[in-house]
Design a protein around this motif. Sequence first.
Motif, mmCIF file in Angstrom:
data_model
loop_
_atom_site.group_PDB
_atom_site.id
_atom_site.type_symbol
_atom_site.label_atom_id
_atom_site.label_comp_id
_atom_site.label_asym_id
_atom_site.label_seq_id
_atom_site.Cartn_x
_atom_site.Cartn_y
_atom_site.Cartn_z
ATOM 1 N N LEU A 4 0.833 -1.196 0.000
ATOM 2 C CA LEU A 4 0.000 0.000 0.000
ATOM 3 C C LEU A 4 0.873 1.254 0.000
ATOM 4 O O LEU A 4 1.841 1.354 0.754
ATOM 5 N N ALA A 5 0.526 2.229 -0.859
ATOM 6 C CA ALA A 5 1.321 3.449 -0.968
ATOM 7 C C ALA A 5 0.494 4.711 -0.792
ATOM 8 O O ALA A 5 1.048 5.754 -0.442
ATOM 9 N N GLU A 6 -0.824 4.642 -1.035
ATOM 10 C CA GLU A 6 -1.641 5.829 -0.880
ATOM 11 C C GLU A 6 -3.095 5.417 -0.694
ATOM 12 O O GLU A 6 -3.495 4.311 -1.059
ATOM 13 N N VAL A 7 -3.880 6.323 -0.118
ATOM 14 C CA VAL A 7 -5.315 6.096 0.050
ATOM 15 C C VAL A 7 -6.057 7.374 -0.308
ATOM 16 O O VAL A 7 -5.531 8.485 -0.163
ATOM 17 N N PHE A 8 -7.274 7.190 -0.812
ATOM 18 C CA PHE A 8 -8.180 8.301 -1.087
ATOM 19 C C PHE A 8 -9.494 7.995 -0.370
ATOM 20 O O PHE A 8 -10.001 6.870 -0.447
ATOM 21 N N ILE A 9 -10.022 8.975 0.334
ATOM 22 C CA ILE A 9 -11.254 8.805 1.093
ATOM 23 C C ILE A 9 -12.258 9.842 0.614
ATOM 24 O O ILE A 9 -11.958 11.042 0.581
ATOM 25 N N ASP A 10 -13.430 9.367 0.222
ATOM 26 C CA ASP A 10 -14.470 10.277 -0.248
ATOM 27 C C ASP A 10 -15.767 9.937 0.472
ATOM 28 O O ASP A 10 -16.126 8.763 0.607
ATOM 29 N N MET A 11 -16.442 10.957 0.957
ATOM 30 C CA MET A 11 -17.718 10.795 1.662
ATOM 31 C C MET A 11 -18.838 11.335 0.779
ATOM 32 O O MET A 11 -18.696 12.339 0.098
ATOM 33 N N HIS A 12 -19.976 10.641 0.813
ATOM 34 C CA HIS A 12 -21.111 11.009 -0.022
ATOM 35 C C HIS A 12 -22.074 11.895 0.765
ATOM 36 O O HIS A 12 -22.435 11.580 1.900
ATOM 37 N N LYS A 13 -22.472 13.020 0.172
ATOM 38 C CA LYS A 13 -23.456 13.929 0.756
ATOM 39 C C LYS A 13 -23.022 14.473 2.118
ATOM 40 O O LYS A 13 -23.825 14.658 3.027
ATOM 41 N N GLU A 14 -21.712 14.690 2.281
ATOM 42 C CA GLU A 14 -21.208 15.300 3.506
ATOM 43 C C GLU A 14 -20.872 16.763 3.221
ATOM 44 O O GLU A 14 -20.692 17.162 2.071
ATOM 45 N N GLY A 15 -20.767 17.549 4.259
ATOM 46 C CA GLY A 15 -20.413 18.944 4.094
ATOM 47 C C GLY A 15 -19.011 19.118 3.543
ATOM 48 O O GLY A 15 -18.161 18.231 3.661
ATOM 49 N N SER A 16 -18.750 20.261 2.943
ATOM 50 C CA SER A 16 -17.448 20.506 2.324
ATOM 51 C C SER A 16 -16.322 20.488 3.349
ATOM 52 O O SER A 16 -15.209 20.044 3.057
ATOM 53 N N SER B 157 -13.269 17.858 3.127
ATOM 54 C CA SER B 157 -11.909 18.394 2.988
ATOM 55 C C SER B 157 -10.988 17.834 4.063
ATOM 56 O O SER B 157 -9.822 17.511 3.799
ATOM 57 N N LEU B 158 -11.497 17.722 5.281
ATOM 58 C CA LEU B 158 -10.687 17.147 6.357
ATOM 59 C C LEU B 158 -10.312 15.697 6.049
ATOM 60 O O LEU B 158 -9.164 15.280 6.253
ATOM 61 N N MET B 159 -11.261 14.909 5.551
ATOM 62 C CA MET B 159 -10.975 13.516 5.231
ATOM 63 C C MET B 159 -9.989 13.420 4.069
ATOM 64 O O MET B 159 -9.094 12.558 4.067
ATOM 65 N N ASN B 160 -10.131 14.299 3.079
ATOM 66 C CA ASN B 160 -9.194 14.287 1.953
ATOM 67 C C ASN B 160 -7.779 14.615 2.413
ATOM 68 O O ASN B 160 -6.801 13.960 2.003
#
Length: 516
Positions: free
Chosen positions: A289-301, A305-308
């Motif tokens: 594993l070298a990287e991760v991307f986290i995306d939330m659906h219908k969450e506030g900006s 942004s914090l999760m990204n």
Amino acid sequence: MPEALRTLGYGEAQIAEIEAYAVGHGNMAQAPAINHTTLKAKGFTDEAIAKIDKALPTAFDIKFAFNKWTLGEEFCKAAFGFTDAQLADPGFDMLAGLGFSKHEIEAANTYCCGAMTLEGAPFLKPEHLPVFDCANPCGRIGKRFLSVESHIRMMAAAQPFISGAISKTINMPNAATVEDCKEAYALSWRLGLKANALYRDGSKLSQPLQSSLLEDEGDEEAVPELLQKPPAERVPVIAERIVERVIERMTQATERRRLPHRRKGYTQKAIVGGHKVYLRTGEYEDGRLAEVFIDMHKEGSAFRSLMNNFAIAISIGLQYGVPLEEFVEAFTFTRFEPSGIVEGNDAIKMATSILDYIFRELAVSYLSRNDLAHVQPVDLTPDTLGKGVAESSLSDGASRPDVAAVVRSVASTGYVRSKLTVFQGGAAKSAQTPTAGLAGNGAVVGMATATAAAPAMAAEETVSVAAAVDARLQQIRTARLRGYEGDSCTECGNFTLVRNGTCLKCDTCGQTSGCS
């Protein structure tokens, strides 16, 4: 100690000499190298020598008696020419400043303040030394100490007469290994002990320090400074130095290992407590594993942004060499909303937070940490299939490319819950059939060869299936040896409950079912 020496047959004069060697004579009258005569030759007066003899009985080290507080600051300046800076320096060694060598200081220190051990004592026979062994080496020159086995067997002798466990620490030297600890626990279990408390010397920075811990190559000048401080003040100083040495030896300049522009990975969609989470991974060529991307659906900006940015921070850490295990240990079981039931994931069914779910998923997929999953991989498949048998070449002698290797070059290998299985040999066999049919008698030979090879292929697949079954049985045996009862924890959901008296305790989160 005197009573033990009398029991062993030593006379009173011998006992006095042995005791004086261990605890010191408390004066410098007959001390080697540094005594009344040599001190007078250096400029000491009778009054100054009397002050030193008065301070020696309560001194831990001879250096503690030779300072400005014992002799007086004005006397030290006038008699020896020491400056204010030297006298104010905690690391200043007055005896060394007067011209005495390290060997002479050590010999006088042993005579005046004692060796703090019986090793090397006059008149004491070597065969009697085991009688006076302690849990740890004594003094600056002591080497002997009780073995781990002696601690355990002494406890085992008393355990049958005690209903509970014995509150006794088994001391181990600093050089003890993991195998030594394992053998200590195994011996305790074989002898029927109810508890075993191991302590390896030096494993805690806050332990009471000894001078032997302070001395190191090139660090002799720092020892007097530390020895003159009270024990409570020595701890943070030596702790800081140990940490600096550990960092100096273990830290190496690392460079960021970047990923190729085209990379492998997988995307996992799940719903945690009613909130959709998309987890995308990126892998190196070797599947790590070298990287991760986290995306939330219908969450506030703000939350998205914090999760990204959190995902970016984790990715940079992975690319600089931070082990994934460290992130898993740090973020699993974190508790905040959203949390609850997990939908869309085969192995994870409950999470205490978004981060808990993400790092459980990464641990299961890339570290095979099935202890963090709620469903084991073997439970998801009704049967176990082999990987097929690779054929080294075609019938015409041309080499055939490894289909599995080609597929793995473009598919994620980090996703250990494999969704793609490549069976080798099917296409090659079907392509060979018409060719063999045109060969006349050669076709019969080809069919006979294929018929003879079939049992061997079946045997290899049977061995593969048996190996997988043995691995599963080994996991079951390991779980039973650890005492797992098979029930899930009501707090964290893991199947790591062990018997704790009449109740159960979870080895993962520490939750109990009623007893402590």
